[in-house]
Design a protein around this motif. Structure first.
Motif, PDB file in Angstrom:
ATOM      1  N   ASP A  54       9.391  12.665   6.729  1.00 29.71           N
ATOM      2  CA  ASP A  54       9.775  13.146   5.322  1.00 29.71           C
ATOM      3  C   ASP A  54       8.903  13.900   4.452  1.00 29.71           C
ATOM      4  OD1 ASP A  54      12.217  11.470   6.000  1.00 29.71           O
ATOM      5  OD2 ASP A  54      11.302   9.737   5.628  1.00 29.71           O
ATOM      6  N   ALA A  55       7.622  14.094   5.002  1.00 25.88           N
ATOM      7  CA  ALA A  55       6.679  14.671   4.030  1.00 25.88           C
ATOM      8  C   ALA A  55       6.743  14.053   2.815  1.00 25.88           C
ATOM      9  CB  ALA A  55       6.941  16.326   4.011  1.00 25.88           C
ATOM     10  N   ARG A  56       6.307  12.916   2.666  1.00 26.12           N
ATOM     11  CA  ARG A  56       6.565  12.318   1.397  1.00 26.12           C
ATOM     12  C   ARG A  56       5.588  10.827   1.569  1.00 26.12           C
ATOM     13  NH1 ARG A  56      10.280   8.267   0.968  1.00 26.12           N
ATOM     14  NH2 ARG A  56      12.091   8.480   2.104  1.00 26.12           N
ATOM     15  N   HIS A  57       5.131  10.261   0.415  1.00 30.58           N
ATOM     16  CA  HIS A  57       4.702   8.836   0.483  1.00 30.58           C
ATOM     17  C   HIS A  57       5.853   7.965   0.141  1.00 30.58           C
ATOM     18  CE1 HIS A  57       0.820  11.364  -0.102  1.00 30.58           C
ATOM     19  NE2 HIS A  57       0.283   9.960   0.599  1.00 30.58           N
ATOM     20  N   TYR A  58       5.434   6.585   0.581  1.00 30.03           N
ATOM     21  CA  TYR A  58       6.353   5.636   0.481  1.00 30.03           C
ATOM     22  C   TYR A  58       5.523   4.404   0.019  1.00 30.03           C
ATOM     23  CZ  TYR A  58       5.657   4.341   5.114  1.00 30.03           C
ATOM     24  OH  TYR A  58       5.138   3.878   6.142  1.00 30.03           O
ATOM     25  N   LEU A  59       5.957   3.319  -0.500  1.00 35.36           N
ATOM     26  CA  LEU A  59       5.548   2.030  -0.550  1.00 35.36           C
ATOM     27  C   LEU A  59       5.794   1.246   0.654  1.00 35.36           C
ATOM     28  CD1 LEU A  59       3.551   0.715  -2.812  1.00 35.36           C
ATOM     29  CD2 LEU A  59       5.544  -0.494  -3.389  1.00 35.36           C
ATOM     30  N   THR A  72       0.685  -1.175   0.040  1.00 32.76           N
ATOM     31  CA  THR A  72       0.206  -0.043   0.012  1.00 32.76           C
ATOM     32  C   THR A  72       0.899   1.215   0.007  1.00 32.76           C
ATOM     33  OG1 THR A  72      -0.183  -0.061   2.431  1.00 32.76           O
ATOM     34  CG2 THR A  72      -1.983  -1.048   1.152  1.00 32.76           C
ATOM     35  N   ALA A  73       0.359   2.518  -0.602  1.00 36.19           N
ATOM     36  CA  ALA A  73       1.068   3.740  -0.416  1.00 36.19           C
ATOM     37  C   ALA A  73       0.961   4.110   0.929  1.00 36.19           C
ATOM     38  CB  ALA A  73       0.565   4.669  -1.414  1.00 36.19           C
ATOM     39  N   GLU A  74       1.884   4.771   1.487  1.00 34.31           N
ATOM     40  CA  GLU A  74       1.672   5.301   3.053  1.00 34.31           C
ATOM     41  C   GLU A  74       2.429   6.679   2.986  1.00 34.31           C
ATOM     42  OE1 GLU A  74       0.209   3.872   5.540  1.00 34.31           O
ATOM     43  OE2 GLU A  74      -0.509   2.089   4.330  1.00 34.31           O
ATOM     44  N   PHE A  75       2.017   7.639   3.858  1.00 33.51           N
ATOM     45  CA  PHE A  75       2.774   8.706   4.154  1.00 33.51           C
ATOM     46  C   PHE A  75       3.675   8.876   5.297  1.00 33.51           C
ATOM     47  CE2 PHE A  75       2.661  13.236   5.492  1.00 33.51           C
ATOM     48  CZ  PHE A  75       3.157  13.644   4.141  1.00 33.51           C
ATOM     49  N   ASP A  87       5.806   6.513  -8.720  1.00 34.38           N
ATOM     50  CA  ASP A  87       6.553   7.767  -8.433  1.00 34.38           C
ATOM     51  C   ASP A  87       7.098   7.691  -6.972  1.00 34.38           C
ATOM     52  OD1 ASP A  87       6.902   8.449 -11.086  1.00 34.38           O
ATOM     53  OD2 ASP A  87       5.103   9.708 -10.865  1.00 34.38           O
ATOM     54  N   LEU A  88       6.968   6.545  -6.308  1.00 39.21           N
ATOM     55  CA  LEU A  88       7.462   6.522  -4.839  1.00 39.21           C
ATOM     56  C   LEU A  88       9.071   6.191  -4.851  1.00 39.21           C
ATOM     57  CD1 LEU A  88       4.557   4.658  -3.442  1.00 39.21           C
ATOM     58  CD2 LEU A  88       4.918   7.212  -3.532  1.00 39.21           C
ATOM     59  N   THR A  89       9.549   6.736  -3.870  1.00 39.12           N
ATOM     60  CA  THR A  89      11.321   6.594  -4.015  1.00 39.12           C
ATOM     61  C   THR A  89      11.654   5.618  -2.926  1.00 39.12           C
ATOM     62  OG1 THR A  89      11.474   8.483  -2.637  1.00 39.12           O
ATOM     63  CG2 THR A  89      11.698   8.897  -4.697  1.00 39.12           C
TER      64      THR A  89
END
Length: 162
Positions: A81-86, A74-77, A118-120
């Motif tokens: 880091d103020a960004r989403h990650y998987l 799932t994509a999480e926040f 587009d998750l890093t």
């Protein structure tokens, strides 16, 4: 000597849900967790196959074409880091499928999914007693973090345990 065929990893399809539910039950038993209520396949379907899914499952097939493992994400926040990650919630291979490159193929496919979204970064956890998984992740270049995960049940009546 014939080399093993290249691992096949693909997105789950609705017809995979019964086998996926079997693998999840195996995974739950492997991690010595409490059984979950029946009906998992039915509960998963709307999350995995919605027009804009918020959860993804990748399946690994053994050389015979049988689904032998899965990775669920799932994509999480990340607030810090103020960004989403998987978030990779699960990566599991049936015992007989281990040691044939399917785990590496699943992890590579999870990283590719993150790139497609587009998750890093991909994050996950594994039980501290699971030495085999920890060695596998270390060999793949992952870094462990020393945190304990907690779960707080939220009953419908609004009370919490004290």
């Amino acid at each position: 000597m014939n080399p093993e065929p290249a691992p096949v990893v693909r997105p789950a399809r609705p017809e995979d849900l019964p086998r996926l539910a079997e693998l999840v039950r195996e995974h739950i038993a492997y991690e010595k967790s409490a059984p979950r209520p029946p009906g998992l396949a039915e509960r998963l379907a709307p999350h995995l196959f919605a027009p804009e899914p918020r959860a993804w499952v990748l399946l690994a097939e053994d050389p015979s074409g049988r689904v032998a493992g899965y990775a669920a994400c799932t994509a999480e926040f990340s607030f810090w880091d103020a960004r989403h990650y998987l978030h990779m919630d699960c990566l599991y291979l049936a015992e007989e499928a281990r040691g044939h490159g399917l785990g590496a193929a699943l992890l590579d496919a999870v990283a590719a999914l993150a790139r497609d979204l587009d998750l890093t970064e991909v994050q996950w956890q594994t039980p501290d007693w699971n030495e085999g998984a920890r060695r596998f992740y270390d060999r793949r270049g992952a870094r462990g973090t020393p945190k304990q995960r907690y779960t707080l049940p939220v009953p419908p009546d609004g009370t919490t345990a004290r």
